[in-house]
Design a protein around this motif. Structure first.
Motif, PDB file in Angstrom:
ATOM      1  N   GLN A  54       0.860  -1.181   0.000  1.00  0.00           N
ATOM      2  CA  GLN A  54       0.000   0.000   0.000  1.00  0.00           C
ATOM      3  C   GLN A  54       0.893   1.227   0.000  1.00  0.00           C
ATOM      4  O   GLN A  54       1.705   1.415   0.912  1.00  0.00           O
ATOM      5  N   LEU A  55       0.772   2.074  -1.018  1.00  0.00           N
ATOM      6  CA  LEU A  55       1.532   3.311  -1.066  1.00  0.00           C
ATOM      7  C   LEU A  55       0.752   4.428  -0.387  1.00  0.00           C
ATOM      8  O   LEU A  55      -0.481   4.446  -0.396  1.00  0.00           O
ATOM      9  N   LYS A  56       1.469   5.359   0.184  1.00  0.00           N
ATOM     10  CA  LYS A  56       0.851   6.441   0.954  1.00  0.00           C
ATOM     11  C   LYS A  56       0.397   7.570   0.030  1.00  0.00           C
ATOM     12  O   LYS A  56       1.178   8.080  -0.772  1.00  0.00           O
ATOM     13  N   ASP A  57      -0.878   7.924   0.164  1.00  0.00           N
ATOM     14  CA  ASP A  57      -1.448   9.062  -0.573  1.00  0.00           C
ATOM     15  C   ASP A  57      -1.152   8.982  -2.077  1.00  0.00           C
ATOM     16  O   ASP A  57      -0.754   9.961  -2.710  1.00  0.00           O
ATOM     17  N   ALA A  58      -1.350   7.802  -2.639  1.00  0.00           N
ATOM     18  CA  ALA A  58      -1.031   7.591  -4.056  1.00  0.00           C
ATOM     19  C   ALA A  58      -2.294   7.393  -4.884  1.00  0.00           C
ATOM     20  O   ALA A  58      -3.217   6.696  -4.479  1.00  0.00           O
ATOM     21  N   SER A  59      -2.309   8.018  -6.049  1.00  0.00           N
ATOM     22  CA  SER A  59      -3.360   7.792  -7.033  1.00  0.00           C
ATOM     23  C   SER A  59      -2.677   7.232  -8.270  1.00  0.00           C
ATOM     24  O   SER A  59      -1.894   7.923  -8.922  1.00  0.00           O
ATOM     25  N   LEU A  60      -2.956   5.970  -8.579  1.00  0.00           N
ATOM     26  CA  LEU A  60      -2.227   5.266  -9.622  1.00  0.00           C
ATOM     27  C   LEU A  60      -3.133   4.852 -10.776  1.00  0.00           C
ATOM     28  O   LEU A  60      -4.355   4.852 -10.655  1.00  0.00           O
ATOM     29  N   SER A  61      -2.499   4.482 -11.884  1.00  0.00           N
ATOM     30  CA  SER A  61      -3.213   3.941 -13.036  1.00  0.00           C
ATOM     31  C   SER A  61      -3.014   2.427 -13.016  1.00  0.00           C
ATOM     32  O   SER A  61      -1.945   1.938 -13.397  1.00  0.00           O
ATOM     33  N   PRO A  62      -4.016   1.668 -12.583  1.00  0.00           N
ATOM     34  CA  PRO A  62      -3.815   0.229 -12.383  1.00  0.00           C
ATOM     35  C   PRO A  62      -3.871  -0.579 -13.675  1.00  0.00           C
ATOM     36  O   PRO A  62      -4.524  -0.196 -14.641  1.00  0.00           O
ATOM     37  N   LEU A  63      -3.174  -1.702 -13.659  1.00  0.00           N
ATOM     38  CA  LEU A  63      -3.257  -2.667 -14.744  1.00  0.00           C
ATOM     39  C   LEU A  63      -4.322  -3.698 -14.419  1.00  0.00           C
ATOM     40  O   LEU A  63      -4.442  -4.128 -13.266  1.00  0.00           O
ATOM     41  N   PRO A  64      -5.088  -4.146 -15.402  1.00  0.00           N
ATOM     42  CA  PRO A  64      -6.059  -5.212 -15.152  1.00  0.00           C
ATOM     43  C   PRO A  64      -5.340  -6.560 -15.072  1.00  0.00           C
ATOM     44  O   PRO A  64      -4.332  -6.782 -15.761  1.00  0.00           O
ATOM     45  N   LEU A  65      -5.845  -7.437 -14.218  1.00  0.00           N
ATOM     46  CA  LEU A  65      -5.305  -8.786 -14.139  1.00  0.00           C
ATOM     47  C   LEU A  65      -6.035  -9.667 -15.142  1.00  0.00           C
ATOM     48  O   LEU A  65      -7.263  -9.670 -15.199  1.00  0.00           O
ATOM     49  N   GLY A  66      -5.284 -10.420 -15.927  1.00  0.00           N
ATOM     50  CA  GLY A  66      -5.878 -11.272 -16.937  1.00  0.00           C
ATOM     51  C   GLY A  66      -6.003 -12.708 -16.491  1.00  0.00           C
ATOM     52  O   GLY A  66      -5.908 -13.023 -15.302  1.00  0.00           O
ATOM     53  N   GLN A  67      -6.223 -13.590 -17.433  1.00  0.00           N
ATOM     54  CA  GLN A  67      -6.337 -15.020 -17.190  1.00  0.00           C
ATOM     55  C   GLN A  67      -5.137 -15.732 -17.818  1.00  0.00           C
ATOM     56  O   GLN A  67      -4.484 -15.194 -18.706  1.00  0.00           O
ATOM     57  N   PRO A  68      -4.826 -16.942 -17.352  1.00  0.00           N
ATOM     58  CA  PRO A  68      -3.709 -17.686 -17.939  1.00  0.00           C
ATOM     59  C   PRO A  68      -3.876 -17.841 -19.449  1.00  0.00           C
ATOM     60  O   PRO A  68      -4.985 -17.999 -19.948  1.00  0.00           O
ATOM     61  N   VAL A  69      -2.753 -17.784 -20.162  1.00  0.00           N
ATOM     62  CA  VAL A  69      -2.770 -17.917 -21.617  1.00  0.00           C
ATOM     63  C   VAL A  69      -2.032 -19.191 -22.025  1.00  0.00           C
ATOM     64  O   VAL A  69      -1.304 -19.794 -21.233  1.00  0.00           O
ATOM     65  N   HIS A  70      -2.223 -19.601 -23.249  1.00  0.00           N
ATOM     66  CA  HIS A  70      -1.590 -20.823 -23.744  1.00  0.00           C
ATOM     67  C   HIS A  70      -0.111 -20.598 -24.048  1.00  0.00           C
ATOM     68  O   HIS A  70       0.320 -19.475 -24.342  1.00  0.00           O
ATOM     69  N   VAL A  71       0.662 -21.673 -23.996  1.00  0.00           N
ATOM     70  CA  VAL A  71       2.047 -21.637 -24.454  1.00  0.00           C
ATOM     71  C   VAL A  71       2.058 -21.213 -25.926  1.00  0.00           C
ATOM     72  O   VAL A  71       1.256 -21.697 -26.728  1.00  0.00           O
ATOM     73  N   GLY A  72       2.938 -20.288 -26.264  1.00  0.00           N
ATOM     74  CA  GLY A  72       2.995 -19.731 -27.615  1.00  0.00           C
ATOM     75  C   GLY A  72       2.301 -18.384 -27.727  1.00  0.00           C
ATOM     76  O   GLY A  72       2.471 -17.700 -28.743  1.00  0.00           O
ATOM     77  N   SER A  73       1.547 -17.994 -26.707  1.00  0.00           N
ATOM     78  CA  SER A  73       0.880 -16.686 -26.719  1.00  0.00           C
ATOM     79  C   SER A  73       1.904 -15.569 -26.552  1.00  0.00           C
ATOM     80  O   SER A  73       2.931 -15.724 -25.877  1.00  0.00           O
ATOM     81  N   ASP A  74       1.624 -14.424 -27.153  1.00  0.00           N
ATOM     82  CA  ASP A  74       2.510 -13.268 -27.045  1.00  0.00           C
ATOM     83  C   ASP A  74       2.611 -12.794 -25.601  1.00  0.00           C
ATOM     84  O   ASP A  74       1.642 -12.868 -24.827  1.00  0.00           O
ATOM     85  N   ALA A  75       3.791 -12.288 -25.254  1.00  0.00           N
ATOM     86  CA  ALA A  75       4.018 -11.766 -23.907  1.00  0.00           C
ATOM     87  C   ALA A  75       4.934 -10.556 -23.983  1.00  0.00           C
ATOM     88  O   ALA A  75       5.939 -10.575 -24.700  1.00  0.00           O
ATOM     89  N   TRP A  76       4.574  -9.487 -23.279  1.00  0.00           N
ATOM     90  CA  TRP A  76       5.369  -8.272 -23.218  1.00  0.00           C
ATOM     91  C   TRP A  76       5.832  -8.039 -21.781  1.00  0.00           C
ATOM     92  O   TRP A  76       5.126  -8.385 -20.825  1.00  0.00           O
TER      93      TRP A  76
END
Length: 290
Positions: free
Chosen positions: A163-185
């Motif tokens: 927990q950061l103090k007095d922070a307003s952030l731009s959150p990333l959404p959590l996804g679901q597991p992907v298959h082997v061979g799927s793109d990853a960044w």
């Protein structure tokens, strides 16, 4: 085509290209790191900062449940992954003294926001450091945030939610597991090369037999994910993203494979395996507070 027309065409092309960027795309690593260190030093001058020693004590205590609201939007195009997701990637700075001089130094690891109200994720081992005075976090815009407390953490999973103090952030959404061979960044800070993006794919899922399984009270082997997107030291805690900018894993470690080993000396590096924590482990930590 006349030379004057070519000049005007080139100038206008450059002008509109720069305008299209909207924000200067060139990152000043040195300036960013200097500002981070100055911010860390200023925090240590206050009388109420949370020291690294006190923060570490929170790693092993039992954490009560906390309210977590998933945030972030799935992207329509993978072309906007960097511009949108870099806002959510954080630089985790640790202020320390090397013992060889009187100056402060700063090391940088990675992390990312998952809650607009200041909730972020990084690796357990990023916080579990013996050498250092304080850890704080800076975002892409250069805003420095103190760490207020650890919400939950697990050493075996190598995850910590802060927990950061007095922070307003731009959150990333959590996804679901992907298959082997799927793109990853991956967007991370390898060796203080800030907000560095690489692309690869998910290369496999595997079970990790932790050497301290009994001491950690593990009833099953840990789940891990390997990817081909490159990363290095300083990338610990960075998000692994799918084509929609959703988190599908967390960077944790590398393993170098050498062809020869003679008298304990390894030579002829052949491959560096990139190991990550799959997103289902993060879901499990958030749900159960393991």
């Amino acid at each position: 085509m006349s030379s004057s027309f070519l000049f005007v065409f080139t100038f206008l092309s450059f002008f509109f290209l720069v305008r299209g960027w909207a924000v200067d795309p060139y990152i000043d690593d040195l300036s960013f790191k200097n500002n981070l260190q100055k911010g860390l030093e200023k925090l240590t001058e206050s009388q109420e900062f949370l020291s690294l020693a006190d923060l570490k004590k929170q790693l092993s205590v039992k954490h009560p449940p906390f309210a977590y609201t998933a945030g972030g939007q799935v992207l329509d195009s993978q072309d906007s992954i960097y511009e949108q997701c870099k806002k959510s990637v954080l630089a985790v700075g640790r202020l320390y003294n090397c013992g060889k001089c009187s100056k402060w130094h700063t090391s940088i690891a990675s992390g990312f926001a998952i809650g607009a109200e200041g909730i972020m994720v990084t690796n357990y081992h990023v916080i579990d450091q013996d050498d250092g005075e304080i850890i704080a976090v800076m975002d892409f815009m250069g805003r420095l945030f103190e760490i207020e407390k650890i919400l939950t953490a697990n050493k075996a999973y190598d995850l910590a939610v802060l927990q950061l103090k007095d922070a307003s952030l731009s959150p990333l959404p959590l996804g679901q597991p992907v298959h082997v061979g799927s793109d990853a960044w991956v967007i991370s800070h390898p060796n203080s090369k800030l907000f560095f993006m690489t692309k690869g794919m998910v290369s496999r899922y595997y079970l990790y037999h932790h050497p301290n399984r009994v001491q950690l009270g593990l009833e099953e082997n840990l789940r891990r994910m390997s990817i081909t997107a490159d990363f290095a030291k300083g990338s610990s805690g960075a998000p692994v993203l799918n084509s929609g900018g959703e988190v599908i894993g967390v960077v944790c470690s590398t393993h170098s494979i050498y062809y020869n080993k003679t008298s304990g000396q390894e030579t002829n590096l052949q491959m560096v395996v990139k190991n990550c924590i799959p997103v289902e482990s993060l879901y499990r930590l958030l749900k159960n507070g393991l």
